[in-house]
Scaffold this motif. Structure first.
Motif, mmCIF file in Angstrom:
data_model
loop_
_atom_site.group_PDB
_atom_site.id
_atom_site.type_symbol
_atom_site.label_atom_id
_atom_site.label_comp_id
_atom_site.label_asym_id
_atom_site.label_seq_id
_atom_site.Cartn_x
_atom_site.Cartn_y
_atom_site.Cartn_z
ATOM 1 N N ALA A 206 0.833 -1.207 0.000
ATOM 2 C CA ALA A 206 0.000 0.000 0.000
ATOM 3 C C ALA A 206 0.865 1.253 0.000
ATOM 4 C CB ALA A 206 -0.935 -0.008 1.201
ATOM 5 N N MET A 207 1.894 1.282 0.831
ATOM 6 C CA MET A 207 2.769 2.454 0.899
ATOM 7 C C MET A 207 3.666 2.552 -0.322
ATOM 8 S SD MET A 207 3.814 2.490 4.966
ATOM 9 C CE MET A 207 4.297 4.222 4.972
ATOM 10 N N ALA A 208 3.989 1.403 -0.913
ATOM 11 C CA ALA A 208 4.888 1.388 -2.073
ATOM 12 C C ALA A 208 4.283 2.079 -3.289
ATOM 13 C CB ALA A 208 5.272 -0.050 -2.418
ATOM 14 N N ARG A 209 2.979 2.301 -3.282
ATOM 15 C CA ARG A 209 2.355 2.971 -4.427
ATOM 16 C C ARG A 209 2.831 4.401 -4.574
ATOM 17 N NH1 ARG A 209 -2.926 0.997 -2.030
ATOM 18 N NH2 ARG A 209 -3.061 -1.193 -2.678
ATOM 19 N N THR A 210 3.155 5.068 -3.443
ATOM 20 C CA THR A 210 3.555 6.487 -3.524
ATOM 21 C C THR A 210 4.904 6.772 -2.871
ATOM 22 O OG1 THR A 210 2.291 6.952 -1.510
ATOM 23 C CG2 THR A 210 1.164 7.293 -3.615
ATOM 24 N N ALA A 211 5.379 5.893 -2.006
ATOM 25 C CA ALA A 211 6.680 6.127 -1.369
ATOM 26 C C ALA A 211 7.808 5.983 -2.383
ATOM 27 C CB ALA A 211 6.874 5.128 -0.227
ATOM 28 N N ALA A 212 8.956 6.569 -2.068
ATOM 29 C CA ALA A 212 10.118 6.401 -2.938
ATOM 30 C C ALA A 212 10.548 4.937 -2.957
ATOM 31 C CB ALA A 212 11.263 7.285 -2.462
ATOM 32 N N HIS A 213 10.540 4.324 -1.782
ATOM 33 C CA HIS A 213 10.878 2.901 -1.672
ATOM 34 C C HIS A 213 10.463 2.425 -0.289
ATOM 35 C CE1 HIS A 213 12.945 -0.770 -2.860
ATOM 36 N NE2 HIS A 213 13.374 -0.856 -1.605
ATOM 37 N N VAL A 214 10.045 1.152 -0.198
ATOM 38 C CA VAL A 214 9.641 0.564 1.084
ATOM 39 C C VAL A 214 10.428 -0.729 1.296
ATOM 40 C CG1 VAL A 214 7.754 -0.309 2.498
ATOM 41 C CG2 VAL A 214 7.310 1.500 0.829
ATOM 42 N N THR A 215 11.010 -0.869 2.478
ATOM 43 C CA THR A 215 11.711 -2.098 2.855
ATOM 44 C C THR A 215 10.984 -2.746 4.016
ATOM 45 O OG1 THR A 215 13.868 -1.232 2.163
ATOM 46 C CG2 THR A 215 13.868 -3.099 3.696
ATOM 47 N N MET A 216 10.656 -4.010 3.858
ATOM 48 C CA MET A 216 10.098 -4.781 4.972
ATOM 49 C C MET A 216 11.261 -5.433 5.708
ATOM 50 S SD MET A 216 7.092 -7.699 5.018
ATOM 51 C CE MET A 216 8.047 -9.093 4.392
ATOM 52 N N LEU A 217 11.523 -4.970 6.925
ATOM 53 C CA LEU A 217 12.629 -5.467 7.731
ATOM 54 C C LEU A 217 12.086 -6.494 8.720
ATOM 55 C CD1 LEU A 217 15.480 -5.516 8.920
ATOM 56 C CD2 LEU A 217 14.906 -3.421 10.186
ATOM 57 N N LEU A 305 -0.848 -17.938 8.753
ATOM 58 C CA LEU A 305 -0.363 -17.801 7.388
ATOM 59 C C LEU A 305 -0.946 -16.517 6.811
ATOM 60 C CD1 LEU A 305 -0.163 -20.704 4.835
ATOM 61 C CD2 LEU A 305 -0.980 -18.468 4.131
ATOM 62 N N CYS A 306 -0.074 -15.640 6.305
ATOM 63 C CA CYS A 306 -0.529 -14.343 5.799
ATOM 64 C C CYS A 306 -0.988 -14.463 4.346
ATOM 65 C CB CYS A 306 0.587 -13.310 5.879
ATOM 66 S SG CYS A 306 0.983 -12.818 7.569
ATOM 67 N N ALA A 307 -2.118 -13.835 4.054
ATOM 68 C CA ALA A 307 -2.644 -13.817 2.692
ATOM 69 C C ALA A 307 -2.438 -12.436 2.089
ATOM 70 C CB ALA A 307 -4.134 -14.154 2.700
ATOM 71 N N VAL A 308 -2.018 -12.402 0.829
ATOM 72 C CA VAL A 308 -1.857 -11.124 0.126
ATOM 73 C C VAL A 308 -2.764 -11.152 -1.107
ATOM 74 C CG1 VAL A 308 0.422 -10.529 0.995
ATOM 75 C CG2 VAL A 308 0.257 -12.020 -0.972
ATOM 76 N N PRO A 309 -3.763 -10.259 -1.178
ATOM 77 C CA PRO A 309 -4.725 -10.293 -2.279
ATOM 78 C C PRO A 309 -4.064 -10.005 -3.619
ATOM 79 C CG PRO A 309 -5.054 -8.346 -0.916
ATOM 80 C CD PRO A 309 -4.071 -9.202 -0.203
ATOM 81 N N ASN A 310 -4.307 -10.900 -4.576
ATOM 82 C CA ASN A 310 -3.726 -10.792 -5.924
ATOM 83 C C ASN A 310 -2.207 -10.646 -5.888
ATOM 84 O OD1 ASN A 310 -6.323 -10.969 -6.891
ATOM 85 N ND2 ASN A 310 -6.541 -8.780 -7.275
ATOM 86 N N GLY A 311 -1.576 -11.155 -4.821
ATOM 87 C CA GLY A 311 -0.116 -11.125 -4.733
ATOM 88 C C GLY A 311 0.467 -9.733 -4.708
ATOM 89 N N ASP A 312 -0.238 -8.757 -4.085
ATOM 90 C CA ASP A 312 0.209 -7.361 -4.180
ATOM 91 C C ASP A 312 1.594 -7.134 -3.585
ATOM 92 O OD1 ASP A 312 -0.533 -7.615 -1.510
ATOM 93 O OD2 ASP A 312 -2.036 -6.014 -1.552
ATOM 94 N N LEU A 313 1.958 -7.851 -2.515
ATOM 95 C CA LEU A 313 3.304 -7.702 -1.956
ATOM 96 C C LEU A 313 4.349 -8.158 -2.955
ATOM 97 C CD1 LEU A 313 5.259 -7.224 0.437
ATOM 98 C CD2 LEU A 313 4.891 -9.615 1.064
ATOM 99 N N PHE A 314 4.122 -9.289 -3.590
ATOM 100 C CA PHE A 314 5.081 -9.809 -4.566
ATOM 101 C C PHE A 314 5.185 -8.888 -5.785
ATOM 102 C CE2 PHE A 314 3.351 -13.696 -2.438
ATOM 103 C CZ PHE A 314 4.504 -14.026 -1.740
ATOM 104 N N ARG A 315 4.068 -8.307 -6.183
ATOM 105 C CA ARG A 315 4.100 -7.387 -7.333
ATOM 106 C C ARG A 315 4.911 -6.143 -7.003
ATOM 107 N NH1 ARG A 315 -0.611 -5.341 -8.290
ATOM 108 N NH2 ARG A 315 -1.921 -6.431 -6.778
ATOM 109 N N ALA A 316 4.791 -5.634 -5.774
ATOM 110 C CA ALA A 316 5.579 -4.466 -5.371
ATOM 111 C C ALA A 316 7.065 -4.782 -5.385
ATOM 112 C CB ALA A 316 5.138 -4.001 -3.985
ATOM 113 N N ILE A 317 7.419 -5.998 -4.968
ATOM 114 C CA ILE A 317 8.829 -6.411 -4.997
ATOM 115 C C ILE A 317 9.313 -6.562 -6.439
ATOM 116 C CG2 ILE A 317 10.420 -8.286 -4.413
ATOM 117 C CD1 ILE A 317 8.701 -8.777 -1.889
#
Length: 508
Positions: A206-217, A305-317
């Protein structure tokens, strides 16, 4: 003007048959079941916040959504009609408000009314409840025949955030998702999200849509799977069979699906691990280190187990808007986070998606005839009543499937129990656990926020009705079986009168 309304007059003590604490998904559901099955009973829903919705009104971080489909996360009595099966927070809030309006519950809900304490009076067979008004600060008492606690199991005013070394040095903004600033501007900024649970995997894309870059640490990876945001089969069922029957069929289908996935993971953990890894690898860029960042050291469903709709996390990566760092934090710095490996993550905003702080009963101080209730000393009965605490239900949903599936069963059980008592002239129900009953923690769940609080939670036993079941079908079978089960006791006015008479005769 009533005496309660005159300035300086003593407030009249109001009595209700059932007091529901919390106007979130559990409390609204309980109020509706009671309104339909016990229309003659007086019911009040006390909500400490200014609006209904509970979790869905509290959390306002970007992208907030349910990771359970709304055909099972929604109520059995109210079909989910939106196109998306995985819904965002605003959609869920709208659904809950509709449930209040459609079922005539608005006049039962009192906002900015926080339950501070509740003491059970055995002599009067009722709860004496201390309530604080959030708008005026006034405290007053009311009484209730039964309390249904629909407050969930975490603190609303305080999320969990570890003490990070050097935090005070960071020149940017540190935010916890539970207290998201309405005016936070992260557009064009570098963001580090600390955590890898459901909140983090929602925030990052969600933040990756407008942020310069997002890192999940993350310190430890989480099992993550893509799911379809739109359930086309559920839509087809509702078109063909109509909204009510089609919704019921979609709900049944998804209950079976959830159970099958969980059962497969628990029975064949190595096969499940390989399957999840294979799906992740196909979703991630070529050469991505899947085993470092998406290969947890525990088995699937030891934690949710975490679900990501339409793989949005993977698409951002894949598009380079986000990435993952698996490491430990050495210290915050002026410009970001220094990791144990020596690497540095530059950041303008750091989000601590580090979990919840557990709190039972919404912080209400419970006592029985003046003696404080220690939850850790109690054993849970049929997933809702606590040994030694009369006329009290707590609502805790499933951790391995939709929360609401369990809540519906608990609400129906309460309605059946009250009907049983009415038919026999009884007004008190309580549970007694055998002191030799083997017990273990109430929640068999490895999530950090649960493990940190196990010592404070009630216990469960080895079998029904003392088992904290995580199976919808087992709970349905228990609900359809005998109402009165091991450990459950009842009393009524005649019993108290008999005891009083015996006491008087003895005194003479």
């Amino acid at each position: 003007m009533s005496s309660a309304a005159r300035p300086g007059a003593e407030r009249q003590v109001e009595h209700v048959d059932v007091l529901v604490v919390g106007a979130g998904i559990s409390g609204i559901g309980a109020a509706r079941y009671l309104a339909v099955e016990h229309p003659g009973r007086s019911v009040a829903v006390l909500e400490g916040r200014a609006d209904p919705g509970g979790t869905w009104d509290l959390f306002r971080y970007p992208g907030i959504r349910s990771d359970s489909d709304l055909h099972t996360f929604g109520y059995e009595f109210k079909p989910w009609r939106d196109e998306e099966s995985i819904a965002d927070g605003e959609q869920i809030l709208r659904y809950l408000r509709e449930a209040i309006d459609e079922n005539g519950l608005a006049d039962k809900v009192r906002y900015r009314h926080r339950v501070v304490a509740a003491d059970w009076s055995g002599e009067r067979a009722r709860w004496v409840v201390t309530v604080e008004r959030g708008d005026t600060g006034e405290r007053f008492e009311m009484t209730a025949g039964w309390i249904f606690c629909g407050t969930g199991y975490y603190r609303y005013d305080q999320g969990y955030s570890p003490d990070f070394p050097g935090r005070e040095r960071f020149r940017g903004q540190v935010v916890h998702p539970q207290h998201w600033p309405r005016d936070l501007d992260y557009a064009g900024k570098r963001v580090v999200v600390i955590g890898s649970g459901a909140t983090a995997v929602t925030l990052v894309p969600a933040m990756a849509r407008t942020a310069a870059h997002v890192t999940m640490l993350q310190r430890t990876p989480t099992y993550i799977m893509p799911v379809l945001k739109v359930d086309k089969l559920a839509q087809a069922l509702q078109r063909f069979f109509g909204p009510e029957r089609g919704y019921a069929l979609a709900r049944r289908k998804n209950i079976l699906k959830q159970r099958a996935v969980w059962g497969f993971c628990r029975r064949f953990p190595q096969a499940a691990r390989k399957l999840i890894r294979s799906v992740n690898a196909k979703q991630l860029p070529e050469g991505f280190d899947v085993d470092r960042h998406f290969n947890p050291p525990y088995d699937p469903w030891d934690q949710r187990l975490c679900a990501v709709p339409n793989g949005d996390l993977f698409r951002a990566i894949r598009r380079g808007a986000a990435d993952v760092a698996t490491d430990r934090i050495a210290t915050f710095t002026e410009s970001g986070v220094e990791l144990a490996s020596g690497a540095h993550l530059d950041a303008d905003v750091i989000v601590t998606a580090t979990g919840l702080t557990l709190q039972l009963f919404g912080g209400v101080a419970l006592s029985v005839d003046g003696r404080p209730v220690r939850p850790a000393d109690a054993v849970i009965h049929r997933g809702t009543m606590l040994s030694g605490v009369p006329n009290f239900s707590v609502a805790i949903g499933y951790t391995n499937s939709s929360w609401t599936l369990k809540i519906g069963i608990l609400c129906q059980y309460l309605c059946d129990l009250l009907r049983h008592m009415d038919e026999r002239g009884l007004d008190t129900a309580w549970v007694v656990a055998d002191p030799d009953l083997p017990t273990r923690p109430m929640l068999d769940f490895a999530a950090g926020y649960v493990q940190r609080s196990l010592a404070e939670l009630p216990k469960q036993g080895p079998r029904a009705p003392w088992l904290m079941s995580m199976s919808y079908h087992e709970d349905r079978a228990l609900l359809d079986g005998p109402l009165v089960s091991e450990g459950l006791h009842f009393a009524g006015p005649a019993d108290r009168a008999g005891r009083a008479g015996a006491g008087a005769a003895h005194a003479v």
